[in-house]
Design an enzyme around this catalytic site. Structure first.
Site, PDB file in Angstrom:
ATOM      1  N   ASP A  72       0.827  -1.211   0.000  1.00 33.23           N
ATOM      2  CA  ASP A  72       0.000   0.000   0.000  1.00 33.23           C
ATOM      3  C   ASP A  72       0.860   1.260   0.000  1.00 33.23           C
ATOM      4  OD1 ASP A  72      -2.193  -1.582   0.012  1.00 33.23           O
ATOM      5  OD2 ASP A  72      -2.642  -1.341   2.145  1.00 33.23           O
ATOM      6  N   SER A 117     -14.776 -24.165 -29.899  1.00 31.84           N
ATOM      7  CA  SER A 117     -15.110 -24.904 -28.695  1.00 31.84           C
ATOM      8  C   SER A 117     -14.208 -26.142 -28.631  1.00 31.84           C
ATOM      9  CB  SER A 117     -16.575 -25.289 -28.803  1.00 31.84           C
ATOM     10  OG  SER A 117     -17.021 -25.712 -27.569  1.00 31.84           O
ATOM     11  N   LEU A 118     -14.527 -27.080 -27.764  1.00 33.66           N
ATOM     12  CA  LEU A 118     -13.736 -28.314 -27.689  1.00 33.66           C
ATOM     13  C   LEU A 118     -14.670 -29.505 -27.822  1.00 33.66           C
ATOM     14  CD1 LEU A 118     -11.410 -27.514 -24.645  1.00 33.66           C
ATOM     15  CD2 LEU A 118     -10.640 -27.936 -26.981  1.00 33.66           C
ATOM     16  N   GLU A 151      -3.868 -30.024 -19.120  1.00 35.26           N
ATOM     17  CA  GLU A 151      -4.051 -29.032 -18.049  1.00 35.26           C
ATOM     18  C   GLU A 151      -5.525 -28.960 -17.679  1.00 35.26           C
ATOM     19  OE1 GLU A 151      -2.600 -25.313 -19.544  1.00 35.26           O
ATOM     20  OE2 GLU A 151      -4.320 -25.006 -20.848  1.00 35.26           O
ATOM     21  N   LYS A 153      -9.368 -27.907 -17.148  1.00 38.32           N
ATOM     22  CA  LYS A 153     -10.357 -27.125 -17.892  1.00 38.32           C
ATOM     23  C   LYS A 153     -11.031 -26.234 -16.847  1.00 38.32           C
ATOM     24  CE  LYS A 153     -13.983 -27.630 -21.346  1.00 38.32           C
ATOM     25  NZ  LYS A 153     -14.960 -26.719 -20.817  1.00 38.32           N
ATOM     26  N   ARG A 174     -16.256 -14.322 -25.294  1.00 34.92           N
ATOM     27  CA  ARG A 174     -16.233 -15.251 -26.425  1.00 34.92           C
ATOM     28  C   ARG A 174     -17.359 -14.951 -27.422  1.00 34.92           C
ATOM     29  NH1 ARG A 174     -18.624 -20.187 -27.840  1.00 34.92           N
ATOM     30  NH2 ARG A 174     -17.265 -21.403 -29.198  1.00 34.92           N
ATOM     31  N   GLU A 212      -9.304 -18.010 -19.367  1.00 38.95           N
ATOM     32  CA  GLU A 212     -10.557 -18.203 -18.647  1.00 38.95           C
ATOM     33  C   GLU A 212     -10.565 -17.288 -17.427  1.00 38.95           C
ATOM     34  OE1 GLU A 212     -12.473 -20.266 -20.215  1.00 38.95           O
ATOM     35  OE2 GLU A 212     -13.996 -21.038 -18.838  1.00 38.95           O
ATOM     36  N   LYS A 336      -4.084 -31.359 -25.257  1.00 33.35           N
ATOM     37  CA  LYS A 336      -3.697 -30.718 -26.521  1.00 33.35           C
ATOM     38  C   LYS A 336      -2.456 -31.385 -27.069  1.00 33.35           C
ATOM     39  CE  LYS A 336      -5.388 -26.418 -24.616  1.00 33.35           C
ATOM     40  NZ  LYS A 336      -5.088 -25.221 -23.878  1.00 33.35           N
ATOM     41  N   CYS A 458     -38.660 -23.990  20.774  1.00 23.84           N
ATOM     42  CA  CYS A 458     -39.199 -23.476  22.043  1.00 23.84           C
ATOM     43  C   CYS A 458     -40.488 -22.680  21.853  1.00 23.84           C
ATOM     44  CB  CYS A 458     -38.152 -22.628  22.753  1.00 23.84           C
ATOM     45  SG  CYS A 458     -37.794 -21.089  21.891  1.00 23.84           S
TER      46      CYS A 458
HETATM   47  S1  IVH Z   1      -8.341 -24.621 -25.032  1.00 21.33           S
HETATM   48  C1  IVH Z   1      -8.957 -24.040 -29.420  1.00 21.33           C
HETATM   49  N1  IVH Z   1      -7.758 -24.875 -22.486  1.00 21.33           N
HETATM   50  O1  IVH Z   1     -13.317 -24.468 -22.369  1.00 21.33           O
HETATM   51  C2  IVH Z   1      -8.894 -24.556 -28.034  1.00 21.33           C
HETATM   52  N2  IVH Z   1      -9.966 -24.201 -23.076  1.00 21.33           N
HETATM   53  O2  IVH Z   1     -15.200 -26.017 -24.059  1.00 21.33           O
HETATM   54  C3  IVH Z   1      -9.731 -23.746 -27.151  1.00 21.33           C
HETATM   55  N3  IVH Z   1     -11.420 -23.749 -21.144  1.00 21.33           N
HETATM   56  O3  IVH Z   1     -14.087 -21.963 -24.676  1.00 21.33           O
HETATM   57  C4  IVH Z   1      -9.797 -24.096 -25.786  1.00 21.33           C
HETATM   58  N4  IVH Z   1      -9.925 -24.196 -19.585  1.00 21.33           N
HETATM   59  O4  IVH Z   1     -13.291 -21.229 -22.372  1.00 21.33           O
HETATM   60  C5  IVH Z   1      -8.708 -24.568 -23.389  1.00 21.33           C
HETATM   61  N5  IVH Z   1      -7.111 -25.094 -20.271  1.00 21.33           N
HETATM   62  C6  IVH Z   1      -8.038 -24.789 -21.170  1.00 21.33           C
HETATM   63  C7  IVH Z   1      -9.326 -24.391 -20.788  1.00 21.33           C
HETATM   64  C8  IVH Z   1     -10.278 -24.102 -21.779  1.00 21.33           C
HETATM   65  C9  IVH Z   1     -11.170 -23.810 -19.829  1.00 21.33           C
HETATM   66  C10 IVH Z   1     -12.723 -23.379 -21.752  1.00 21.33           C
HETATM   67  C11 IVH Z   1     -12.597 -22.331 -22.828  1.00 21.33           C
HETATM   68  C12 IVH Z   1     -13.274 -22.896 -24.025  1.00 21.33           C
HETATM   69  C13 IVH Z   1     -14.083 -24.008 -23.459  1.00 21.33           C
HETATM   70  C14 IVH Z   1     -14.281 -25.081 -24.494  1.00 21.33           C
END
Ligand code: IVH
Length: 719
Positions: A72, A117-118, A151, A153, A174, A212, A336, A458
């Site tokens: 601070d 998305s995934l 890693e 999610k 997004r 995220e 990945k 009570c």
């Molecule tokens: S990679 C092109 N890594 O999951 C690859 N996504 O269901 C894009 N998310 O929209 C995603 N942790 O918001 C990746 N370690 C991570 C993640 C992650 C959370 C979310 C992300 C994405 C969604 C897909």
């Protein structure tokens, strides 16, 4: 895995001037500023560098080297000099994180590349198929071993952030993946997102990152506690708590939630000529390390490069087992392909990259039927808590049949009726929660939930004070409340009396052996030994634990008194300023609020407690039975000498220690100003090795910055 902190903290013009500064120099420079408490305007870049360094230690590395108060001082020095010299204010100054005159717009903006998305997987077979698919796509043979980066999610809201010229210029949600909503002003309030980062080190002029935004589970719990006290509707889960403030108009609202951000993707990077610069990285892991090295929060401790799909699966399993203990909410893992050239050969569908997949953990949500509601005297003293009994459902391996409905307003806003279908979630922690009801499925003869007007125990009429959400039983001597207070008094959190649990307390109470807290320290052990299921031995054991509790530090006793709002933390703060518990009889409200983080409400409650002669009588009885009322060493504020070799360091013990217990060693280290870590990483400063040290020692040897000490060396230095 992690690039060590060769982190560049400076603005381009001063980079050359200050690049040579090491962490230790930044620390000693900061101390100089703190001590002198004055700043020349010519030092502005240096203090900014110091502040940026401490923010990085605190928000990214979780390993602060100065106290909040010292931070601070630095912050205020910078603020002062900026106020006197408005021309020196730059947008990447930390004082500019929350700005009252800029707000996030709801403008739709296009992402640099689509935010896809995934695809999902749920078991090892799905993962094996994924591995086979990649090999087929890239003409690899089935028996080749592919490397994957795995890693967590993170369960929050995704964001795309753009940096130009080493400075953050835009952040967006997004949206539909092609276009998102601009939220730069809100993103700037996220302390783990650098406003300035030296991409230029990688000859990158413009970059886009994906990450995220999320909120810590503990932070979420505190937010909801605060909201409950303030009578605001509760937030459903940490994800909603985070996404709910990403697009609000007022950045201060986002700042108040204390969001975090993990960066997981480097999606775009070009130099000043617009030439792609991502191909300087060979692997996904390299990219993430590079981002870590310039100050971003990435999954350093949480990610692993796995060789082959079995190793991927094993790593996922370790996370499935520890996800509840992890500080952020996760809904799975992301796998990945590590090699970027192989990623490129896999390509994309319109929905997801073919080189990545999510592994979803078991769902934490399910629907069930509400069978009944019980009204219990809750843990928050004297308040009536409605508890829903539901048809048992399994949520990620835990069967849930009972859920708190918090208070009357919760039932009303969620529109919950008897017999309703409800959506149940185990969120943020292991505490289940009702997300919503389904009024559209309600039977015509269904009945709404009526809140009782009288105490179920009570029969005293309940009261609801203005601005409070809870109905309370005003009868201090209501049996249910006395029992609750006694149970709390002996609990782990308070006096920690081993072997005296809730059921035994209730039994002693029913038998008239305990009527108030003081009676606990005056038990008739002879009589107890004759009780069914007890015997001589258990009575003696109980006596030992109760005698031990008598010498507890006073903060435990204070917390054990069940004074409204006097939690563990406030009890400790008060104990630091208190020689004898009985002195609280003479404390004024001013004295309470002089203590940082102690408020007037709890102060007033304590004053009221000590003004009641019945309570004083009870305490005197307790004192006469030998309960400690005097401040002990544990209650006194910790004075750590900054000269200690362990001050501000992180430490880990491994192997068998010969002269001292592990816990004792950790406490000694903590007393000397060190922080204990549980794993070897680049964040670790000191590893102390006992006998038969194994993998941790080997791992530490590979990281040159870690100092390795024998047990004897540690003891010599620490004492
Ligand atoms: S990679 C092109 N890594 O999951 C690859 N996504 O269901 C894009 N998310 O929209 C995603 N942790 O918001 C990746 N370690 C991570 C993640 C992650 C959370 C979310 C992300 C994405 C969604 C897909």
């Amino acid at each position: 895995m992690e690039i060590k902190a060769n982190y560049e903290l400076f603005s381009p013009q001063n980079r050359i001037m200050y690049t040579a500064l090491q962490e230790s120099e930044l620390l000693s420079q900061s101390k100089k500023f703190i001590q002198s408490n004055i700043l020349k305007s010519s030092d502005i870049d240096l203090i900014k560098a110091c502040i940026r360094y401490h923010e990085w230690k605190y928000y990214i590395q979780n390993n602060a080297v100065i106290t909040d108060g010292e931070y601070d001082v630095l912050y205020n020095l910078l603020k002062q000099i900026e106020e006197q010299n408005p021309n020196l204010v730059s947008s990447d100054s930390t004082t500019q994180r929350v700005s009252s005159d800029i707000s996030s717009t709801s403008t739709s903006v296009e992402h640099m590349t689509p935010m896809l998305s995934l695809d999902n997987t749920y078991n090892i077979e799905d993962l094996i198929d994924f591995d086979k698919r990649i090999k087929k796509l890239t003409n690899m043979s089935d028996d080749e071993i592919l490397e994957y980066l795995v890693e967590p999610k993170f369960d929050g809201g995704s964001m795309a952030v753009i940096y130009e010229n080493d400075t953050i210029t835009r952040a967006a949600t997004r949206g539909d993946g092609i276009k998102g909503e601009e939220m730069t002003a809100n993103a700037r309030t996220i302390k783990s997102l650098p406003l300035h980062a030296t991409f230029s080190k990688f000859i990158i002029h413009k970059a886009e990152l994906r990450g995220e935004a999320l909120i810590q589970k503990d932070n979420f719990k505190n937010l909801n506690l605060r909201r409950e006290i303030d009578g605001l509707p509760l937030l459903a889960n940490p994800r909603n708590a985070a996404t709910g403030v990403m697009r609000v108009k007022d950045p201060q609202e986002t700042a108040n939630r204390n969001l975090d951000i993990f960066i997981f993707q480097f999606s775009y990077a070009v130099d000043t000529n617009g030439v792609n610069q991502l191909d300087q990285f060979a692997t996904q892991d390299d990219m993430i390390s590079a981002l870590s090295s310039i100050g971003f929060k990435v999954a350093n401790q949480e990610r692993k490069v796995c060789k082959g799909i079995q190793e991927v699966y094993d790593f996922i399993q370790t996370w499935a087992a520890k996800r509840d203990q992890y500080e952020y909410e996760l809904d799975g893992m992301v796998i990945k392909v590590n090699e970027l050239s192989i990623q490129e050969r896999c390509g994309y569908t319109s929905h997801h990259p073919r080189w990545a997949v999510a592994y979803k953990f078991q769902a934490k949500q399910a629907t069930s039927t509400l069978i009944n509601v019980e009204f219990q005297i809750g843990k928050i003293v004297r308040s009536i808590t409605p508890v829903a009994k539901i048809e048992p459902v399994s949520l990620a391996g835990v069967t849930v049949s009972s859920i708190s409905l918090h208070n009357e307003d919760f039932i009303k806003t969620k529109d919950i009726w008897y017999g309703d279908q409800v959506l149940v979630e185990r969120a943020g922690d292991v505490i289940p929660y009702i997300v919503k009801s389904f009024p559209e499925l309600r039977k015509p003869n269904a009945k709404p939930i009526e809140f009782p007007s009288h105490c179920p125990e009570c029969n005293t009429p309940l009261i609801r004070e203005a601005e409070e959400v809870a109905w309370r039983c005003p009868n201090f001597f209501c049996r249910a409340q006395i029992i609750q207070r006694l149970i709390h008094h002996v609990s782990k959190e308070a006096m920690d009396i081993d072997g005296l649990g809730a059921s035994l307390v209730e039994r002693f109470f029913q038998l008239g052996m305990i009527q108030d807290m003081a009676d606990i320290y005056n038990l008739d052990y002879k009589a107890i030994s004759t009780l069914e299921g007890m015997g001589e031995k258990s009575a003696q054991k109980l006596k030992l634990s109760i005698d031990k509790a008598k010498s507890n530090p006073i903060h435990r006793l204070l917390h054990g008194l069940s004074i409204h709002h006097l939690g563990k933390k406030v009890s400790k703060l008060i104990a630091e300023h208190l020689d004898n518990v009985m002195n609280l009889q003479h404390w004024t409200i001013e004295k309470f609020i002089e203590i940082k983080d102690v408020g007037p409400v709890v102060g007033q409650n304590i004053i009221q407690f000590f003004a009641d002669p019945k309570n004083i009588q009870m305490l005197e009885k307790m004192k006469a039975s030998g309960v400690n009322f005097i401040q002990t060493d544990e209650d006194r504020p910790k004075q750590v000498s900054e000269d200690s070799a362990f001050f501000g360091k992180t430490i880990l013990f491994t192997g068998t220690l010969k002269n001292i217990g592990r816990k004792e060693a950790q406490e000694l280290a903590e007393k000397a100003g060190a922080k204990n870590l549980s794993a070897v990483s680049a964040n670790l400063n000191i590893l102390v090795v006992g006998e038969d040290a194994g993998s941790k020692l080997n791992k530490a040897k590979a990281i040159p910055s870690i100092e390795i000490l024998t047990e004897e060396e540690f003891l010599l230095k620490v004492r």
